[in-house]
Design a protein around this motif. Structure first.
Motif, PDB file in Angstrom:
ATOM      1  N   MET A   1       0.651  -1.294  -0.074  1.00 31.02           N
ATOM      2  CA  MET A   1       0.261   0.112  -0.055  1.00 31.02           C
ATOM      3  C   MET A   1       0.986   1.353   0.147  1.00 31.02           C
ATOM      4  N   PRO A   2       2.152   1.130   0.632  1.00 32.60           N
ATOM      5  CA  PRO A   2       2.770   2.566   0.491  1.00 32.60           C
ATOM      6  C   PRO A   2       3.218   3.047  -1.080  1.00 32.60           C
ATOM      7  N   GLN A   3       3.361   1.995  -1.807  1.00 31.22           N
ATOM      8  CA  GLN A   3       3.627   2.433  -3.288  1.00 31.22           C
ATOM      9  C   GLN A   3       2.177   3.012  -3.771  1.00 31.22           C
ATOM     10  N   VAL A   4       1.072   2.632  -3.578  1.00 36.76           N
ATOM     11  CA  VAL A   4      -0.078   3.280  -4.083  1.00 36.76           C
ATOM     12  C   VAL A   4      -0.324   4.584  -3.489  1.00 36.76           C
ATOM     13  N   LEU A   5       0.099   4.834  -2.336  1.00 37.48           N
ATOM     14  CA  LEU A   5      -0.303   6.123  -1.687  1.00 37.48           C
ATOM     15  C   LEU A   5       0.914   7.270  -2.098  1.00 37.48           C
ATOM     16  N   ALA A   6       2.115   6.615  -2.410  1.00 39.10           N
ATOM     17  CA  ALA A   6       2.984   7.511  -2.885  1.00 39.10           C
ATOM     18  C   ALA A   6       2.802   7.867  -4.385  1.00 39.10           C
ATOM     19  N   ALA A   7       2.344   6.732  -5.013  1.00 39.65           N
ATOM     20  CA  ALA A   7       1.916   7.261  -6.571  1.00 39.65           C
ATOM     21  C   ALA A   7       0.744   8.078  -6.611  1.00 39.65           C
ATOM     22  N   THR A   8      -0.064   7.916  -5.587  1.00 41.62           N
ATOM     23  CA  THR A   8      -1.188   8.980  -5.732  1.00 41.62           C
ATOM     24  C   THR A   8      -1.035  10.246  -5.494  1.00 41.62           C
ATOM     25  N   LEU A   9      -0.093  10.340  -4.518  1.00 44.21           N
ATOM     26  CA  LEU A   9       0.165  11.957  -4.024  1.00 44.21           C
ATOM     27  C   LEU A   9       1.278  12.482  -5.036  1.00 44.21           C
ATOM     28  N   GLY A  10       1.993  11.375  -5.586  1.00 40.95           N
ATOM     29  CA  GLY A  10       3.199  11.937  -6.536  1.00 40.95           C
ATOM     30  C   GLY A  10       2.407  12.447  -7.851  1.00 40.95           C
ATOM     31  N   SER A  11       1.374  11.545  -8.268  1.00 45.80           N
ATOM     32  CA  SER A  11       0.579  11.821  -9.361  1.00 45.80           C
ATOM     33  C   SER A  11      -0.281  13.197  -9.188  1.00 45.80           C
ATOM     34  N   ALA A  12      -0.827  13.672  -7.974  1.00 43.43           N
ATOM     35  CA  ALA A  12      -1.736  14.544  -7.669  1.00 43.43           C
ATOM     36  C   ALA A  12      -0.745  15.894  -7.700  1.00 43.43           C
ATOM     37  N   MET A  13       0.496  15.769  -7.206  1.00 41.54           N
ATOM     38  CA  MET A  13       1.303  16.883  -7.152  1.00 41.54           C
ATOM     39  C   MET A  13       1.918  17.210  -8.573  1.00 41.54           C
ATOM     40  N   GLN A  14       1.834  16.117  -9.634  1.00 39.31           N
ATOM     41  CA  GLN A  14       2.407  16.415 -10.969  1.00 39.31           C
ATOM     42  C   GLN A  14       1.242  16.984 -11.589  1.00 39.31           C
ATOM     43  N   ALA A  15      -0.041  16.682 -11.276  1.00 43.15           N
ATOM     44  CA  ALA A  15      -1.251  17.381 -11.795  1.00 43.15           C
ATOM     45  C   ALA A  15      -1.144  18.902 -11.305  1.00 43.15           C
ATOM     46  N   ARG A  16      -0.897  19.273 -10.085  1.00 41.26           N
ATOM     47  CA  ARG A  16      -0.956  20.638  -9.460  1.00 41.26           C
ATOM     48  C   ARG A  16      -0.036  21.466 -10.340  1.00 41.26           C
ATOM     49  N   GLY A  17       1.001  20.941 -10.733  1.00 39.00           N
ATOM     50  CA  GLY A  17       2.149  21.755 -11.558  1.00 39.00           C
ATOM     51  C   GLY A  17       1.735  21.620 -13.266  1.00 39.00           C
ATOM     52  N   ALA A  18       0.830  20.701 -13.503  1.00 39.97           N
ATOM     53  CA  ALA A  18       0.635  20.683 -14.926  1.00 39.97           C
ATOM     54  C   ALA A  18       0.064  21.903 -15.652  1.00 39.97           C
ATOM     55  N   PRO A  19       0.504  22.289 -16.693  1.00 38.97           N
ATOM     56  CA  PRO A  19      -0.290  23.600 -17.428  1.00 38.97           C
ATOM     57  C   PRO A  19      -1.725  23.025 -17.746  1.00 38.97           C
ATOM     58  N   GLY A  20      -2.667  23.924 -17.235  1.00 37.81           N
ATOM     59  CA  GLY A  20      -4.143  23.715 -17.533  1.00 37.81           C
ATOM     60  C   GLY A  20      -4.766  23.291 -16.512  1.00 37.81           C
ATOM     61  N   CYS A  21      -4.149  22.682 -15.349  1.00 37.07           N
ATOM     62  CA  CYS A  21      -4.843  22.296 -14.119  1.00 37.07           C
ATOM     63  C   CYS A  21      -5.389  23.369 -13.263  1.00 37.07           C
ATOM     64  N   LEU A  22      -6.704  23.214 -13.100  1.00 38.52           N
ATOM     65  CA  LEU A  22      -7.620  24.311 -12.314  1.00 38.52           C
ATOM     66  C   LEU A  22      -7.537  23.932 -10.822  1.00 38.52           C
ATOM     67  N   ALA A  23      -7.600  22.420 -10.395  1.00 36.87           N
ATOM     68  CA  ALA A  23      -7.991  22.118  -9.117  1.00 36.87           C
ATOM     69  C   ALA A  23      -7.583  20.489  -8.853  1.00 36.87           C
ATOM     70  N   VAL A  24      -6.989  20.127  -7.857  1.00 31.42           N
ATOM     71  CA  VAL A  24      -6.804  18.539  -7.669  1.00 31.42           C
ATOM     72  C   VAL A  24      -7.382  18.405  -6.163  1.00 31.42           C
ATOM     73  N   ALA A  25      -7.791  17.287  -5.996  1.00 37.95           N
ATOM     74  CA  ALA A  25      -8.327  16.899  -4.542  1.00 37.95           C
ATOM     75  C   ALA A  25      -8.035  15.352  -4.444  1.00 37.95           C
ATOM     76  N   VAL A  26      -7.458  14.936  -3.363  1.00 39.96           N
ATOM     77  CA  VAL A  26      -7.244  13.598  -3.037  1.00 39.96           C
ATOM     78  C   VAL A  26      -7.865  13.241  -1.708  1.00 39.96           C
ATOM     79  N   LEU A  27      -8.505  12.003  -1.779  1.00 38.29           N
ATOM     80  CA  LEU A  27      -9.336  11.603  -0.617  1.00 38.29           C
ATOM     81  C   LEU A  27      -8.974  10.116  -0.265  1.00 38.29           C
ATOM     82  N   SER A  28      -8.387  10.096   1.045  1.00 38.93           N
ATOM     83  CA  SER A  28      -8.215   8.787   1.377  1.00 38.93           C
ATOM     84  C   SER A  28      -9.120   8.229   2.415  1.00 38.93           C
ATOM     85  N   GLU A  29     -10.049   7.604   1.759  1.00 41.97           N
ATOM     86  CA  GLU A  29     -11.095   6.967   2.533  1.00 41.97           C
ATOM     87  C   GLU A  29     -10.831   5.948   3.725  1.00 41.97           C
ATOM     88  N   SER A  30      -9.827   4.989   3.107  1.00 39.24           N
ATOM     89  CA  SER A  30      -9.071   4.155   4.112  1.00 39.24           C
ATOM     90  C   SER A  30      -7.956   3.788   3.490  1.00 39.24           C
TER      91      SER A  30
END
Length: 128
Positions: A1-30
């Motif tokens: 599971m650490p790989q999935v969490l790291a990939a999720t957050l890394g991908s979200a941070m990539q989106a944050r800096g991507a041209p044209g991105c307006l907003a990003v939200a990540v939800l860890s339900e469990s």
């Protein structure tokens, strides 16, 4: 599971800096369920992000890490991210479901509803 969490957050941070991105939200339900929402200026910007960088690399590994994955894409003229409830409704109605490789090849329509995110367990990270 650490790989999935790291990939999720890394991908979200990539989106944050991507041209044209307006907003990003990540939800860890469990520890086993993650939801993401992104809003983009246009479809071209979103598609460029999907194919590039960390997101592009992890897409090939998702089914090795996860039991299943689902995605939905829609267009609307609003200035904010949809709520998690709206995203869940859209995913349930229009989403594509990727079952484990041993179950089927390629995306399939969602055949049965799946539970909405559980509000009492939400831990949301809003990135933009």
């Amino acid at each position: 599971m650490p790989q999935v969490l790291a990939a999720t957050l890394g991908s979200a941070m990539q989106a944050r800096g991507a041209p044209g991105c307006l907003a990003v939200a990540v939800l860890s339900e469990s520890l086993r369920t993650y939801w993401t929402r992104t809003a983009w200026q246009d479809e071209a910007a979103m598609l460029a992000y999907v194919k590039a960088g960390k997101h592009g690399r992890i897409m090939g590994r998702v089914m090795l890490w996860c039991d299943e994955s689902s995605v939905v894409h829609w267009t609307e003229d609003v200035d904010e991210l949809p709520t998690w409830q709206i995203a869940h409704r859209r995913l349930s109605e229009q989403g594509r479901h990727f079952p484990p490789p041993r179950a089927a090849a390629g995306p399939a329509p969602l055949s049965a509803p799946f539970p909405a995110p559980c509000a009492r367990r939400w831990r949301e990270l809003r990135i933009k």
